[in-house]
Design a protein around this motif. Structure first.
Motif, PDB file in Angstrom:
ATOM      1  N   ALA A  72      41.461  56.548  50.098  1.00  0.00           N
ATOM      2  CA  ALA A  72      41.249  56.075  48.729  1.00  0.00           C
ATOM      3  C   ALA A  72      42.730  55.554  48.530  1.00  0.00           C
ATOM      4  N   THR A  73      43.312  54.576  49.030  1.00  0.00           N
ATOM      5  CA  THR A  73      44.638  54.088  48.539  1.00  0.00           C
ATOM      6  C   THR A  73      44.321  52.680  48.314  1.00  0.00           C
ATOM      7  N   PRO A  74      45.416  52.139  47.324  1.00  0.00           N
ATOM      8  CA  PRO A  74      45.381  50.696  46.719  1.00  0.00           C
ATOM      9  C   PRO A  74      45.493  49.791  47.906  1.00  0.00           C
ATOM     10  N   ALA A  75      46.248  50.381  48.952  1.00  0.00           N
ATOM     11  CA  ALA A  75      46.440  49.391  50.318  1.00  0.00           C
ATOM     12  C   ALA A  75      45.221  49.313  50.861  1.00  0.00           C
ATOM     13  N   GLN A  76      44.286  50.259  51.204  1.00  0.00           N
ATOM     14  CA  GLN A  76      43.359  50.072  51.829  1.00  0.00           C
ATOM     15  C   GLN A  76      42.189  49.197  51.103  1.00  0.00           C
ATOM     16  N   ALA A  77      42.123  49.544  49.860  1.00  0.00           N
ATOM     17  CA  ALA A  77      41.171  48.782  48.850  1.00  0.00           C
ATOM     18  C   ALA A  77      41.432  47.362  49.222  1.00  0.00           C
ATOM     19  N   GLN A  78      42.713  46.941  49.305  1.00  0.00           N
ATOM     20  CA  GLN A  78      43.231  45.508  49.235  1.00  0.00           C
ATOM     21  C   GLN A  78      42.957  44.969  50.708  1.00  0.00           C
ATOM     22  N   ALA A  79      43.043  45.893  51.694  1.00  0.00           N
ATOM     23  CA  ALA A  79      42.598  45.559  53.099  1.00  0.00           C
ATOM     24  C   ALA A  79      41.237  45.025  53.345  1.00  0.00           C
ATOM     25  N   MET A  80      40.356  45.892  52.524  1.00  0.00           N
ATOM     26  CA  MET A  80      39.075  45.821  52.511  1.00  0.00           C
ATOM     27  C   MET A  80      38.615  44.921  51.485  1.00  0.00           C
ATOM     28  N   GLY A  81      39.512  43.900  50.975  1.00  0.00           N
ATOM     29  CA  GLY A  81      39.003  42.781  50.271  1.00  0.00           C
ATOM     30  C   GLY A  81      38.826  43.118  48.886  1.00  0.00           C
ATOM     31  N   LEU A  82      39.555  43.934  48.121  1.00  0.00           N
ATOM     32  CA  LEU A  82      39.251  44.161  46.647  1.00  0.00           C
ATOM     33  C   LEU A  82      40.699  44.187  45.933  1.00  0.00           C
ATOM     34  N   TYR A  83      40.696  43.452  44.920  1.00  0.00           N
ATOM     35  CA  TYR A  83      42.057  43.526  44.197  1.00  0.00           C
ATOM     36  C   TYR A  83      41.740  43.537  42.718  1.00  0.00           C
ATOM     37  N   LEU A  84      42.479  44.366  42.069  1.00  0.00           N
ATOM     38  CA  LEU A  84      42.435  44.884  40.809  1.00  0.00           C
ATOM     39  C   LEU A  84      43.497  43.979  39.740  1.00  0.00           C
ATOM     40  N   VAL A  85      42.998  42.925  38.987  1.00  0.00           N
ATOM     41  CA  VAL A  85      43.984  42.462  38.094  1.00  0.00           C
ATOM     42  C   VAL A  85      44.184  43.020  36.807  1.00  0.00           C
ATOM     43  N   PRO A  86      45.126  44.053  36.582  1.00  0.00           N
ATOM     44  CA  PRO A  86      45.247  44.821  35.592  1.00  0.00           C
ATOM     45  C   PRO A  86      45.339  44.105  34.076  1.00  0.00           C
ATOM     46  N   GLN A  87      45.150  44.920  32.999  1.00  0.00           N
ATOM     47  CA  GLN A  87      45.121  44.165  31.792  1.00  0.00           C
ATOM     48  C   GLN A  87      46.601  43.924  31.539  1.00  0.00           C
ATOM     49  N   GLU A  88      47.467  44.729  31.946  1.00  0.00           N
ATOM     50  CA  GLU A  88      48.688  44.122  31.713  1.00  0.00           C
ATOM     51  C   GLU A  88      49.414  43.976  33.039  1.00  0.00           C
ATOM     52  N   ALA A  89      49.887  42.798  33.310  1.00  0.00           N
ATOM     53  CA  ALA A  89      50.170  42.297  34.711  1.00  0.00           C
ATOM     54  C   ALA A  89      51.387  43.075  35.242  1.00  0.00           C
ATOM     55  N   HIS A  90      51.341  43.706  36.503  1.00  0.00           N
ATOM     56  CA  HIS A  90      52.312  44.210  36.981  1.00  0.00           C
ATOM     57  C   HIS A  90      53.296  43.497  37.451  1.00  0.00           C
ATOM     58  N   ILE A  91      54.550  43.278  37.002  1.00  0.00           N
ATOM     59  CA  ILE A  91      55.511  42.155  37.365  1.00  0.00           C
ATOM     60  C   ILE A  91      56.862  42.898  37.696  1.00  0.00           C
ATOM     61  N   PHE A  92      57.375  42.197  38.770  1.00  0.00           N
ATOM     62  CA  PHE A  92      58.870  42.841  39.324  1.00  0.00           C
ATOM     63  C   PHE A  92      59.773  41.719  38.601  1.00  0.00           C
ATOM     64  N   PRO A  93      60.412  42.085  37.551  1.00  0.00           N
ATOM     65  CA  PRO A  93      60.921  41.066  36.606  1.00  0.00           C
ATOM     66  C   PRO A  93      62.122  40.498  37.485  1.00  0.00           C
ATOM     67  N   ASN A  94      62.831  41.147  38.232  1.00  0.00           N
ATOM     68  CA  ASN A  94      64.145  40.420  38.829  1.00  0.00           C
ATOM     69  C   ASN A  94      63.686  39.665  40.297  1.00  0.00           C
ATOM     70  N   GLN A  95      62.634  39.501  40.359  1.00  0.00           N
ATOM     71  CA  GLN A  95      61.961  38.762  41.716  1.00  0.00           C
ATOM     72  C   GLN A  95      61.405  37.540  41.335  1.00  0.00           C
ATOM     73  N   THR A  96      61.644  36.372  42.104  1.00  0.00           N
ATOM     74  CA  THR A  96      60.967  35.134  41.955  1.00  0.00           C
ATOM     75  C   THR A  96      59.245  35.409  41.827  1.00  0.00           C
TER      76      THR A  96
END
Lengths: 491, 336
Positions: A72-96
Motif C-alpha cells: 500500500a504505497t503511492p508508487a504502487q497505486a500509481q503503477a496500478m493506474g490510480l492518481y490522486l489530485v490533491p486539494q492543494e497541488a503538490h508543487i516543486f517550486p524550484n523546478q520547471t
C-alpha cells in the motif's frame, strides 16, 4: 462499461483511539464520475488517501483493477493506474513545469516533453513547460496535477475539491475535461462541498458521515433534499440575515481610494457595530487589503482614517494599539502557537501589557471566561491548542482577538475548515460582538456566510471594488459582481 | 548584466574570486601562476571532498555536521591498519568502509528513525570522534608509510592521485545530478511531501545521500593523511562547518532543492584562495578564520540585499501587470 476500476471493501481506519472510517464500501467503474460528499471530519480525505496508498487501512481491502493494492504505497497505486489530485497541488517550486509533471516517471523529464505538450494542447490550456513552478497561479498548479495523472495514464483520477480555487469559467473548462476523460473510459472520483457542481457532472453519489456510508445512489434519482439530509441531519441551509439592523454614527474605519499590492483604489467605510462583508473569489485582493490595513504590506496610494484621524499602521502591533485587530485566514501558520497551552494563546495579543512576571493563574481564569463565553470544547487550559479540532482552534483564535478589545476586527475566512456546528457558534459570537459595538470587516469567499452575517456586502473582483450590495442580496447578485468582473479580467 | 550576476551566485562568486586573486597578484608579484593554481587545488582537496559529501544531503533539505568526525575516524582506520602492515589498497578500502558505515548510521537515524538531521548528526559527530579517540588512546598516529604519502604528491600532469580522485568525484556528482535519480534528490528537498505523494522512495533517497556523504568524508580522510603524513587526534575537527559555509557561499540553499556542482567548486576554491593568498601576503595564519568569516559575511550580505531588492522589483512588476490587466478591461467596458 461497468468494469470495476477501483474498489474499497469494508475499509476501516483508526488513529489512536479515534475511529475515522468504519467499514466503508466504495467503488469506481470505468466511464463514470463518482461524487463523494461529506462534512468536515466525515472521513472523505482519509478514504481517498487509503485508495491512493498514502495511508494504510486498519482493516478491509483495497483493490485496483481487480488486484489487491500490495504494497500500500503511492508508487504502487500509481503503477496500478490510480492518481490522486490533491486539494492543494503538490508543487516543486524550484523546478520547471515539465520537471514537475515528469517527476517519478521512468525516464528523465526531457523524454516526456512532446507528450506533455500534446496533453497541454489536448486540455486546451496555456501553460509553458519551461516556466518555473513557483510562478504558477493556483488554477495552473491544479492543471499540473491533472497532467501528472494523465501522463501516468491513470485509469482512475481522484479530484479532491478541485474547484475550490477556480473561477466559474475555469470550473466549466475543468468539467469539460472531466467529461472527456469519462468518455475515454476513465473512472473519476469528484469530491466537492458544492452540490450543484456535483449534479452538473456526476453519475453516482456517495455520502459519508462519521466514517459511515449513509447514502449511495445514482445522481439522477437523488433529490438535493435527500442528499443534504443524509449529510447533516437536522441542519438546514443557511439563511440570509433575519433582521435588518439600523446602524448609525460616524464611520470608525474609512478607506479612500486605497491602493496597494493586488488591489486598486478601494473606498469603503465601516461604522461601529456594523458587519461589513467583503467577498469575492480567491485572488480578488481581499487578503492583501486586510494585510495592508494592519501594516503587513505597504500601500501605494490613497488614505485610511481610523476614528476620524489619518492612520497608517507600521505593523500589526501598531495597528493593535490603535484598536485594529486582524485574524489571519491561515490559522496554523499565522494565527496560533500550536504547541503552546490554550491560555497562553488567548493572552498572546496582550502579552505586551502584562506584568514582567506572568501570573498563569490569572491567565487561566481569563481563558476560562472565554471558554464559557465562546463555547470552546477542550480538556483544560494547559492543553496545546494544536490538539483541538479546527472549529475549536478558530474559537481560540477569536478569543485571542477579543482579549485585545478591538474597535475594528478584521476576520479573514473565520470559518475555513470548520464544521457546521462550530460554524453556527462562530456566527453567534460575531453577531454578539457587533451588537456590543465592535465594527467587523468580514472577509469570506463563502457567499452564504456573508449573506448570513453582513449588514452590507462589498464585492471585490480582480483587485477592484466591483460593487456594494445591501443585506438581503441574493447569492446570484453577489456572484454576478464577483465573477463577471473577474472573468473579464482574465479574458 | 547586473541582473544576471545578482541572480547567479556562481557568477558573482567567480568574479569576486578573480578580483581577489588579481588584487593579491598586484600586491605579491609571482603569485599569479600555474604553480599557485596547483597549490590552491591541492590545499582545497580535503575541503572539496567534504563539501561534495554534504552537498547532496543539503539538497534534500537535511544537514550533516558529522563530516569532520567521519574524516578523522576514517583517517585513523587507515593509519592503524597501515601500521599493522596491511597493504595500502586494503587499508584504503577499510577507511572507505568505515565512512560508508558511518554514513549509513546517520542515514538510518534520519531516514528511517526520523530523527531531525541536525540532532542526529550532532549525535554521530560526538560518537565518531569518541570512537576515534578510544581507538587511538588519544595518541597521534605517526610513521605512516611512504606509499600513502605518495598519494598526495604530484604524479601526473601536476595532479596527485587524490587530486584526480577528487576531480572524478566532482564529475560523478555532476553527471549523477543530471540523471533521473539525480532529479529526485532535488525534488525531495524542494517538497518532501509532494515527492512522497508522487511515489518517490523518499526514505531511500535520504538514506543514500548520507551514505554518499560518509564515502566522501572517508576519501577526505585518506587525502588528509596522505597530505600531512600523520593523523592528529583532532583530524578534521570543524571542517564540516567550513564546508557548509563554502556551500552557502556557492549558492546552495540550506532550505533544499537549489544548488549546482559549479557552486560547490567555486565556493571551496574561494575559501582556499583566501587562505593561500594570506600566505603569499605573509599574513600570519591565525588571521585566516577572521578574514574568511568576514569575506563570507560580506558576500552573503551583499548578495542577500541584491536578491531582496530584485524580489521586491519582481513583485511590484507582477502586481502592476495584473493591475494593468484590470484597468485595461475597465477601459474596454468604458468604451463599450
Amino acid at each position: 462499461m461497468d468494469k470495476l476500476l477501483a474498489e474499497l471493501r469494508s475499509v476501516s481506519k483508526s488513529y489512536a483511539a479515534v475511529r475515522v472510517l468504519k467499514g466503508v464500501h466504495f467503488s469506481v467503474r470505468a466511464g463514470e464520475i463518482h461524487a463523494l460528499l461529506g462534512g468536515n471530519g466525515a472521513g472523505k480525505s482519509t478514504l481517498m488517501k487509503i485508495l491512493a496508498g498514502l495511508v494504510a487501512p486498519s482493516g478491509g481491502e483495497v483493490r485496483l483493477g481487480g488486484e489487491p493494492l500490495v504494497p500500500a504505497t503511492p508508487a504502487q497505486a500509481q503503477a496500478m493506474g490510480l492518481y490522486l489530485v490533491p486539494q492543494e497541488a503538490h508543487i516543486f517550486p524550484n523546478q520547471t513545469v515539465l520537471q514537475n509533471i515528469a517527476v517519478g516517471m521512468p525516464k528523465p523529464a526531457g523524454a516526456y516533453r512532446a507528450r506533455v505538450q500534446a496533453l497541454i494542447a489536448q486540455l486546451g490550456v496555456s501553460l509553458s513547460p519551461d516556466a518555473k513552478a513557483a510562478t504558477l497561479e493556483i488554477a495552473d498548479r491544479q492543471i499540473v496535477e491533472i497532467l501528472r495523472g494523465l501522463l501516468r495514464e491513470a485509469k482512475v483520477l481522484i479530484l479532491d475539491e478541485p474547484t475550490s480555487a477556480l473561477t466559474p469559467h475555469e470550473v466549466r473548462t475543468l468539467f469539460g475535461h472531466m467529461r472527456a476523460l469519462r468518455a475515454q473510459g476513465h473512472g473519476l472520483v469528484f469530491i466537492s462541498h458544492k452540490l450543484h457542481e456535483l449534479r452538473a457532472v456526476a453519475d453516482r453519489i456517495t455520502v459519508l458521515r462519521d466514517g459511515h456510508v449513509v447514502f449511495a445512489e445514482a445522481m439522477e434519482t437523488s433529490p438535493d433534499a435527500e442528499i443534504l439530509a443524509a449529510m447533516s441531519p437536522g441542519v438546514t441551509a443557511l439563511d440570509a440575515r433575519e433582521r435588518m439592523r439600523e446602524i448609525e454614527g460616524a464611520p470608525v474605519l474609512a478607506l479612500e481610494r486605497l491602493s496597494g499590492e493586488g488591489f486598486v483604489e478601494i473606498s469603503l467605510s465601516l461604522r461601529p457595530g456594523e458587519i461589513l462583508g467583503l467577498t469575492g473569489v480567491v485572488g480578488a485582493g481581499r487578503t492583501e487589503l486586510a494585510e495592508t490595513l494592519v501594516g503587513l504590506r505597504t500601500p501605494s496610494g490613497g488614505r485610511v482614517t481610523l476614528g476620524g484621524r489619518d492612520f497608517r499602521a507600521r505593523g500589526p502591533a501598531d495597528a493593535m494599539r490603535a484598536g485594529l485587530v486582524h485574524l489571519s485566514e491561515d490559522r496554523q501558520q499565522y494565527g496560533l502557537f500550536l504547541e503552546a497551552p490554550l491560555y497562553w494563546n488567548v493572552s498572546a495579543l496582550v502579552h505586551g501589557t502584562l506584568p514582567f512576571f506572568l501570573r498563569p493563574g490569572r491567565e487561566r481564569r481569563r481563558f476560562e471566561q472565554y471558554r464559557a463565553q465562546l463555547g470552546i470544547r477542550c480538556e483544560e487550559a494547559d492543553q496545546p491548542v494544536g490538539r483541538l479540532s479546527g472549529g475549536n482552534q478558530q474559537k481560540v483564535l477569536l478569543a485571542k482577538c477579543l482579549a485585545a478589545a478591538p474597535k475594528v476586527l478584521i476576520l479573514d475566512e473565520p470559518t475555513r475548515g470548520v464544521d457546521v456546528g462550530a460554524r453556527n457558534d462562530i456566527y453567534r459570537i460575531v453577531e454578539d460582538l457587533a451588537e456590543q459595538g465592535t465594527a467587523v470587516l468580514l472577509i469570506s469567499s463563502d457567499f452564504d456566510e456573508v449573506r448570513r452575517l453582513a449588514d452590507r456586502i462589498a464585492v471585490m473582483a480582480g483587485g477592484h471594488l466591483a460593487g456594494e450590495l445591501p443585506a438581503g442580496a441574493s447569492t446570484d447578485e453577489i456572484a454576478e459582481l464577483a465573477f463577471e468582473a473577474g472573468e473579464a479580467a482574465h479574458a | 548584466m547586473l541582473d544576471r550576476i545578482a541572480r547567479d551566485r556562481v557568477a558573482t562568486l567567480f568574479i569576486v574570486t578573480v578580483l581577489v586573486l588579481l588584487a593579491v597578484g598586484a600586491a605579491a608579484p609571482g603569485f599569479l601562476s600555474v604553480r599557485t593554481a596547483g597549490i590552491i587545488w591541492s590545499n582545497g582537496l580535503v575541503l572539496m571532498l567534504v563539501a561534495l559529501g554534504i552537498f547532496p544531503v543539503i539538497l534534500t533539505r537535511n544537514i550533516d555536521v558529522s563530516g569532520g568526525s567521519v574524516l578523522g575516524l576514517s583517517a585513523v582506520t587507515l593509519g592503524l591498519t597501515l601500521n599493522q602492515g596491511l597493504p595500502l589498497p586494503l587499508a584504503s578500502a577499510a577507511a572507505l568502509g568505515t565512512g560508508l558505515l558511518a554514513g549509513a548510521l546517520s542515514g538510518l537515524l534520519v531516514a528511517v528513525l526520523r530523527v531531525p538531521s541536525i540532532v542526529a548528526t550532532l549525535g554521530t559527530l560526538g560518537l565518531f570522534r569518541g570512537v576515534m579517540l578510544i581507538a587511538t588512546g588519544g595518541e597521534w598516529i605517526e610513521d605512516l608509510p611512504e606509499d600513502l604519502k605518495a598519494l598526495g604528491a604530484k604524479s601526473f600532469a601536476g595532479l596527485s592521485v587524490m587530486g584526480m580522485v577528487t576531480a572524478g568525484a566532482i564529475l560523478a556528482v555532476w553527471l549523477f545530478l543530471r540523471s533521473r535519480r539525480g532529479g529526485w534528490v532535488f525534488v525531495t528537498g524542494d517538497n518532501r511531501a509532494a515527492a512522497h505523494h508522487l511515489g518517490l522512495p523518499v526514505k531511500r533517497i535520504e538514506f543514500l545521500v548520507f551514505v554518499w556523504g560518509g564515502a566522501m568524508y572517508a576519501l577526505a580522510g585518506i587525502a588528509f593523511a596522505a597530505q600531512i603524513g600523520f593523523v592528529p587526534n583532532q583530524a578534521g575537527s570543524g571542517i564540516e562547518l567550513r564546508a557548509i559555509a563554502a556551500l552557502v557561499l556557492g549558492g546552495i540553499s540550506l532550505l533544499g532543492g537549489v544548488g549546482t556542482v559549479a557552486g560547490v567548486v567555486i565556493g571551496v576554491i574561494f575559501f582556499t584562495s583566501i587562505d593561500t593568498s594570506l600566505v603569499f601576503l605573509r599574513i600570519p595564519a591565525y588571521w585566516n578564520d577572521l578574514i574568511g568569516g568576514a569575506m563570507l559575511l560580506a558576500v552573503l550580505l551583499i548578495d542577500g540585499r541584491l536578491r531582496i531588492a530584485l524580489e521586491a522589483r519582481d513583485r511590484a512588476a507582477r502586481y502592476r501587470r495584473s493591475g494593468h490587466r484590470i484597468s485595461s478591461t475597465r477601459d474596454l467596458e468604458d468604451a463599450a
